[in-house]
Motif scaffolding. Structure first.
Motif, PDB file in Angstrom:
ATOM      1  N   TRP A 228       0.820  -1.207   0.000  1.00 25.81           N
ATOM      2  CA  TRP A 228       0.000   0.000   0.000  1.00 25.81           C
ATOM      3  C   TRP A 228       0.855   1.258   0.000  1.00 25.81           C
ATOM      4  O   TRP A 228       0.524   2.250  -0.638  1.00 25.81           O
ATOM      5  N   PHE A 231       2.822   1.069  -3.720  1.00 23.37           N
ATOM      6  CA  PHE A 231       2.003   0.979  -4.934  1.00 23.37           C
ATOM      7  C   PHE A 231       0.547   1.306  -4.610  1.00 23.37           C
ATOM      8  O   PHE A 231      -0.352   0.483  -4.838  1.00 23.37           O
ATOM      9  N   PRO A 232       0.259   2.497  -4.071  1.00 20.93           N
ATOM     10  CA  PRO A 232      -1.112   2.790  -3.635  1.00 20.93           C
ATOM     11  C   PRO A 232      -2.126   2.743  -4.772  1.00 20.93           C
ATOM     12  O   PRO A 232      -3.244   2.263  -4.590  1.00 20.93           O
ATOM     13  N   ARG A 233      -1.769   3.247  -5.950  1.00 21.35           N
ATOM     14  CA  ARG A 233      -2.734   3.245  -7.061  1.00 21.35           C
ATOM     15  C   ARG A 233      -3.019   1.827  -7.536  1.00 21.35           C
ATOM     16  O   ARG A 233      -4.171   1.475  -7.814  1.00 21.35           O
ATOM     17  N   GLU A 234      -1.965   1.017  -7.636  1.00 19.16           N
ATOM     18  CA  GLU A 234      -2.159  -0.351  -8.103  1.00 19.16           C
ATOM     19  C   GLU A 234      -2.984  -1.172  -7.116  1.00 19.16           C
ATOM     20  O   GLU A 234      -3.850  -1.952  -7.506  1.00 19.16           O
ATOM     21  N   ALA A 236      -5.092   0.071  -4.809  1.00 19.30           N
ATOM     22  CA  ALA A 236      -6.456   0.602  -4.805  1.00 19.30           C
ATOM     23  C   ALA A 236      -7.239   0.090  -6.007  1.00 19.30           C
ATOM     24  O   ALA A 236      -8.435  -0.209  -5.902  1.00 19.30           O
ATOM     25  N   ALA A 237      -6.562  -0.028  -7.143  1.00 19.31           N
ATOM     26  CA  ALA A 237      -7.230  -0.522  -8.347  1.00 19.31           C
ATOM     27  C   ALA A 237      -7.636  -1.983  -8.204  1.00 19.31           C
ATOM     28  O   ALA A 237      -8.555  -2.449  -8.880  1.00 19.31           O
ATOM     29  N   GLN A 455     -11.374   6.469   0.547  1.00 17.47           N
ATOM     30  CA  GLN A 455      -9.925   6.437   0.391  1.00 17.47           C
ATOM     31  C   GLN A 455      -9.271   5.590   1.482  1.00 17.47           C
ATOM     32  O   GLN A 455      -8.081   5.691   1.715  1.00 17.47           O
ATOM     33  N   PHE A 457      -8.227   2.253   2.368  1.00 15.81           N
ATOM     34  CA  PHE A 457      -7.984   0.880   1.958  1.00 15.81           C
ATOM     35  C   PHE A 457      -8.013  -0.071   3.143  1.00 15.81           C
ATOM     36  O   PHE A 457      -8.664  -1.101   3.128  1.00 15.81           O
TER      37      PHE A 457
END
Length: 535
Positions: A228, A231-234, A236-237, A455, A457
């Motif tokens: 997290w 690679f927060p965007r990955e 989260a996706a 937001q 996670f």
């Protein structure tokens, strides 16, 4: 596809290493290099490996774990690709040819295959039956499936050296789940190819990992938090897969604690898991059932506002210390609040748990017997502090009733068995001694805000992905836990960090929240006095 090198880490593997090496050398197209890294073995591993002569490069190092051994091996390779083989595993005939073919497809940078698991009777069954690869079994971008569980065997992986280097290799601080950690980092960067063709045999004695179950659960949570952060965007996706994975980690925390009879702790972890993933009928049932095992219901204790506390002045022969009043504490740090509380007890002996390099203890007068415990090297701690290097999860290495004050600053959020730790704190405190602690506040208002904005996670706290954190407490939960472990809670309040924010709006909102909601700020601070008898 270019040349392939094989890395075999070994530790006390004299009984199995020969078969592993032979299975690599007997491939139809042998690898260009085979490196065995001996991770400080104390058996005859060296003699066995040296029998292969110059066909195998033998490297020995002090015992540092499998991650360090694998990194040492692949960094010495001169080949374009790396295949890994554990010392107690085997390559099947044609293994490297199959892996070479996978890596030769287009711009593939890493790939994995199926294999077999073998028990000590010689019975074999497909690796993928025990560790199914999920919906994206043909490969591609597998991060969502891989976040849920590790279905890749180290002995089934081939990867280009430049991709391995770009991902940072194996994390040498990890002794468990280090392979899953690396696969996740690779999966966040690159798609993967997979072949159902079996290329390896994993030979494992029954229950090899179960004895380290608690450590592995902790490491799972650590890996998820690390992903997290980086690679927060990955992550989260990945959506539901990521959230479910964290929920599973909390589930396992809960069941591990239930096995020890820590029912309240166990129920708390299950409740967090259910908040993350509500569709868990078994977890819901168990959380309700464990409620009946609770030791007691804590009496409601009044909330104490920061402004109700007094400033203290401490004098001794060498030092005169004035600690600023609590209303200034909220503009500074939780440690200022803790110092105020500690010095208010006028201790003759105190213990700082998680003392780091002794920064907090340096602020305590030298006339006080100052002791500290942490995992940093002793040379980093001032010599006038009685320092012990020790893992606090294993207990406190002091006899009973040694200290007037025990300070645990930002410690309990790292621990799985919080009740056990608090019981140890109570044991080393003298009668009527005081525990002062600080910990992140689950009831922090920003947590609610981030949850509403979707937001969150980890759902439980906006800092839950920090290194090593496994649990956060709301004020009532912390209060109950302290009472149940033999303490009387005298003060419980929170301090915030927003007055120092560069955002004017957040600074204003934070100041208002701190005035109106004294238990909704960033960090909880508590003082709890040891009772004569534990509950």
């Amino acid at each position: 596809m270019g040349r392939i090198g094989v890395v075999i880490p070994a530790y006390n593997a004299a009984g199995v290493i020969a078969e592993a090496v032979e299975s690599a050398l007997r491939q139809e197209v042998p690898p260009e290099q085979v490196i065995v890294v001996d991770d400080g073995s104390t058996d005859a591993t060296a003699q066995v490996v040296r029998q292969f002569g110059d066909r195998v490069e033998y490297v020995i190092q002090p015992n540092r774990g499998p991650s360090a051994a694998r990194n040492r091996g692949w960094s010495r390779l001169q080949t374009e690709a790396v295949a890994f083989l554990d010392a107690d595993d085997l390559f099947l005939p044609g293994a490297l040819a199959a892996q070479r073919e996978l890596l030769g497809q287009g711009d593939t940078v890493w790939a994995f295959t199926d294999g077999f698991l073998q028990d000590n009777t010689g019975r074999r069954w497909p690796f993928s039956e025990t560790y199914p690869p999920g919906g994206r079994c043909a490969g591609g971008w597998i991060l969502p499936d891989l976040l849920c569980r590790n279905f890749i065997s180290t002995s089934g992986v081939i990867v280009r050296r430049d991709a391995l280097s770009g991902a940072g290799g194996f994390d040498e601080s990890m002794r468990w789940m280090e392979d899953w950690d690396l696969w996740l980092r690779l999966a966040a960067r690159h798609p993967i190819h997979r072949s159902p063709e079996p290329t390896f045999v994993v030979r494992r004695a029954p229950n090899t990992l179960s004895s380290n179950r608690e450590a592995m659960i902790r490491m799972r949570y650590h890996v998820l938090g690390k992903m997290w952060r980086h690679f927060p965007r990955e992550v989260a996706a990945a959506g539901q897969a990521a959230r479910r994975s964290v929920a599973d980690a909390h589930n396992w925390f809960g069941y591990t604690l239930a096995e020890k009879g820590c029912w309240d702790e166990a129920r708390s972890f299950l409740q967090t898991s259910i908040r993350l993933w509500p569709l868990q009928p078994r977890a819901i049932h168990q959380a309700r059932r464990w409620r009946g095992h609770s030791r007691m219901d804590a009496a409601a204790l009044p909330d104490r506002k920061v402004s109700e506390m007094k400033a203290f002045t401490v004098h001794d022969e060498n030092t005169s210390i004035y600690v600023s009043p609590p209303h200034d504490v909220t503009a500074d740090s939780r440690y200022d609040a803790a110092l105020l509380l500690v010095m208010g007890e006028r201790p003759s002996a105190m213990l700082d748990i998680g003392c780091g390099r002794g920064d907090f203890l340096r602020r305590i007068p030298a006339s006080v017997r100052r002791s500290g415990i942490d995992t940093v090297p002793a040379e980093q701690v001032p010599p006038d502090i009685e320092y012990v290097r020790h893992d606090i999860a294993l207990g406190l290495p002091w006899a009973a009733e040694q200290f007037d004050v025990v300070f645990a600053g930002e410690v309990i959020e790292h621990l799985l068995d919080t009740a056990g730790f608090l019981a140890e704190c109570r044991r080393v405190l003298r009668p009527d001694g005081v525990l002062v602690l600080t910990t992140p506040n689950l009831a922090y208002w920003r947590n609610l805000l981030q949850w509403l904005r979707r937001q969150q996670f980890f759902f439980v706290d906006h800092r839950a992905a920090e290194n090593g954190h496994v649990r956060y407490f709301a004020p009532p939960t912390l209060q109950t836990l302290l009472v149940e472990t033999g303490f009387h809670v005298e003060r419980l309040f929170s301090v915030g960090d927003l007055p120092t924010s560069t955002n004017a709006l957040l600074r204003g909102v934070g100041s208002l929240v701190e005035r109106l909601c004294t238990l909704r700020n960033l960090s909880l601070v508590a003082t709890a006095r040891r009772t004569r008898t534990a509950q």
